[in-house]
Design an enzyme around this catalytic site. Structure first.
Site, PDB file in Angstrom:
ATOM      1  N   GLY A 262       0.827  -1.195   0.000  1.00  0.00           N
ATOM      2  CA  GLY A 262       0.000   0.000   0.000  1.00  0.00           C
ATOM      3  C   GLY A 262       0.860   1.243   0.000  1.00  0.00           C
ATOM      4  O   GLY A 262       2.018   1.230  -0.422  1.00  0.00           O
ATOM      5  N   GLU A 284       5.760  -3.421   0.943  1.00  0.00           N
ATOM      6  CA  GLU A 284       5.851  -3.037  -0.464  1.00  0.00           C
ATOM      7  C   GLU A 284       5.046  -1.753  -0.607  1.00  0.00           C
ATOM      8  O   GLU A 284       3.825  -1.772  -0.766  1.00  0.00           O
ATOM      9  CB  GLU A 284       5.296  -4.140  -1.370  1.00  0.00           C
ATOM     10  CG  GLU A 284       6.054  -5.455  -1.297  1.00  0.00           C
ATOM     11  CD  GLU A 284       7.431  -5.410  -1.928  1.00  0.00           C
ATOM     12  OE1 GLU A 284       7.790  -4.354  -2.500  1.00  0.00           O
ATOM     13  OE2 GLU A 284       8.161  -6.410  -1.846  1.00  0.00           O
ATOM     14  N   CYS A 318       2.544   0.123  -8.847  1.00  0.00           N
ATOM     15  CA  CYS A 318       3.592   0.695  -7.992  1.00  0.00           C
ATOM     16  C   CYS A 318       4.866   0.901  -8.794  1.00  0.00           C
ATOM     17  O   CYS A 318       5.719   1.707  -8.405  1.00  0.00           O
ATOM     18  CB  CYS A 318       3.843  -0.194  -6.784  1.00  0.00           C
ATOM     19  SG  CYS A 318       4.166  -1.910  -7.188  1.00  0.00           S
TER      20      CYS A 318
END
Length: 529
Positions: A262, A284, A318
């Site tokens: 997140g 992460e 991401c």
């Protein structure tokens, strides 16, 4: 599905599918995945929680797909209890036996590859090839984990003491908490679960609150394989809910490891809470990724790499490219080619489930608002829109892919990651200057250099090159393979998932000394007699 399965999986929620989806043949994959029944659609209440009812909304239309009853914090705690009860049975299996069951999970996912991929596209919003590719990641990591189950290493070290042996032994942690994000509603769970399970752990998964159908369908598949092998489905439990449910897992001392995917802001809070109880975290978090295009690069290849990295998944990875660092001598030509590519993408906007669609929506209205606010702030800071910058006039949460120039690397809007297809352009006169720009952000996930110069490559991957966990050459920032460890440095969290030795994070290490002789010598030659 058997009554036994329904009883054993903790807190699978009740689901009611919207009627027009049940009767529309386009959404037949919902029935294939067991997400609707004849009248017209609640799961057996034994699966259900007793929390509030939330809506799952299609990003492509903005309309409700289904209503889901969430888990309460107490029910989440109960899920940990059930997983903990089942864990000794799972951990006592030989590792290759656990690998065989994970292999079966991979096979079951293969049978459901397309319908699960369609569900990802429907509920998350990524285009169908990406939705199917995400399920394929889970399949691939299952294959990887099966191999790992036959070769997980331990070590024997030479002892300085006569008749002594030093052994390094790895054992499972117990119950692992996995908290995943909406942008990869299957793959991140798969990375954690396949490896953690062959290591001997049970899983309690909290998927994103906005993608509950994907979580439910995936858990049904995994649990069905466990039950078929006489293993309680609570080894792969699911809890659905928002912050309070996540906090329950984070604060539970019976969960020795929390794997959290997140934002950096929330991840920092998770880390502090877990470390406060001496637990472990696998983080992460955010990325603020850059592509450097050197003067000697293959521009056609660089443009192609940048297009997918900048706007794949509508900028909601991401590993999405947020910054383009272009050599001054090729900057204008590169931007011209990139605008042309972006223009062609605008003609391929549409329903993520349609084969012709190349560019889908943002995930929700909140993301659209963040996109608009970021563009506004960029303009207020002196930015210039090179392409895009507006919401697309159509139902759903669609925005234009956007290129912005004229900002400084230190500007707040550049330093903060926005989960949207916005990329900022910077100019550099040398590779050293470009590397400094690449490293001058808090995050350190993914980075790429396009060059045909071998010296540039080794400077880029060396100690004074990119400070990211993922360092690419002549490919974009997106698209990691499962064989390598995935993760980043600095404010990205430092965690590693997937391949290489990432398995170590799901286990505890014990250094074992065995004296098989009749004397009791001390190390370092110490005499105590």
């Amino acid at each position: 599905m058997s009554r036994l399965l329904l009883k054993s999986v903790s807190q699978i929620p009740e689901v009611q599918i919207t009627r027009n989806l049940v009767t529309n043949s386009k959404y037949g994959f919902l029935k294939q995945l067991g997400l609707n029944v004849e009248n017209p659609g609640l799961f057996d209440g034994i699966w259900g929680g007793s929390g509030k009812i939330v809506e799952s909304i299609s990003p492509a239309t903005g309309k409700v797909i289904a209503k889901v009853r969430e888990t309460t914090p107490q029910e989440a705690s109960n899920a940990v209890t059930e997983a903990r009860k089942a864990w000794p049975q799972w951990a006592s299996l030989p590792m290759p036996a656990r690998g065989e069951i994970v292999r079966q999970i991979g096979d079951e996912l293969r049978k459901n590859l397309k319908p699960l991929g369609q569900l990802v596209s429907l509920e998350m919003g990524k285009i169908l090839p990406e939705g199917i590719g995400e399920v394929q990641e889970f399949i691939d990591i299952c294959d990887y984990a099966v191999g790992l189950s036959r070769m997980l290493p331990g070590y024997i070290f030479p002892s300085e003491r006569k008749d002594h042996v030093l052994i390094e032994k790895w054992n499972p942690l117990g119950v692992i908490g996995v908290i995943s994000a909406f942008n990869f509603p299957i793959a991140v769970y798969g990375w954690n679960t396949a490896v953690a399970m062959v290591c001997g752990n049970a899983i309690v998964w909290k998927g994103a609150p906005s993608t509950p159908l994907v979580s439910i369908a995936t858990t049904k598949i995994v649990a069905s394989v466990l039950e078929r092998n006489g293993i309680p489905g609570s080894i792969a439990s699911l809890v659905c809910g928002s912050e309070s449910v996540g906090e329950t897992l984070v604060n539970d001392k019976r969960v020795p490891l929390i794997s959290f995917t997140g934002s950096t802001k929330v991840g920092k809070q998770v880390a502090l809470k877990v470390q406060n109880r001496f637990g472990k975290v696998l983080l992460e978090l955010g990325g603020n990724n850059a592509i450097i295009v050197a003067q000697d690069s293959n521009l056609e290849m660089a443009v192609r790499g940048a297009v997918f990295s900048c706007i794949g998944t509508a900028g909601q990875r991401c590993t999405t490219t947020r910054r383009l660092i272009l050599h001054s001598k090729i900057k204008n030509e590169f931007l011209g080619r990139l605008r042309t590519a972006y223009e062609s993408i605008l003609g391929r906007i549409g329903d993520p489930l349609d084969d012709a669609t190349l560019y889908g929506p943002l995930h929700n209205q909140k993301a659209v608002h963040a996109y608009k606010e970021t563009v506004k702030k960029a303009m207020e800071s002196g930015g210039k829109i090179e392409f895009g910058g507006k919401q697309v006039e159509r139902p759903g949460y669609f925005v234009e892919p956007t290129i912005i120039s004229g900002l400084a690397i230190s500007d707040e809007v550049v330093q903060n990651e926005t989960f949207a297809p916005i990329v900022y352009v910077f100019e550099a006169k040398s590779l050293e200057e470009a590397i400094a720009l690449n490293n001058n952000v808090e995050q350190g996930l993914s980075s790429s250099l396009f060059t045909q110069n071998v010296a540039n490559i080794f400077q880029w991957i060396g100690p004074h090159g990119s400070d990211c966990g993922i360092v690419n050459v002549n490919i974009g920032t997106s698209g990691a393979e499962i064989g390598g460890a995935f993760g980043g440095e600095k404010a990205t969290g430092g965690g590693r998932e997937s391949g290489s030795d990432a398995w170590k994070q799901y286990m505890r290490r014990a250094t074992v000394t065995i004296n098989h002789g009749s004397e009791l010598p001390l190390a370092q030659g110490i005499k105590f007699e």
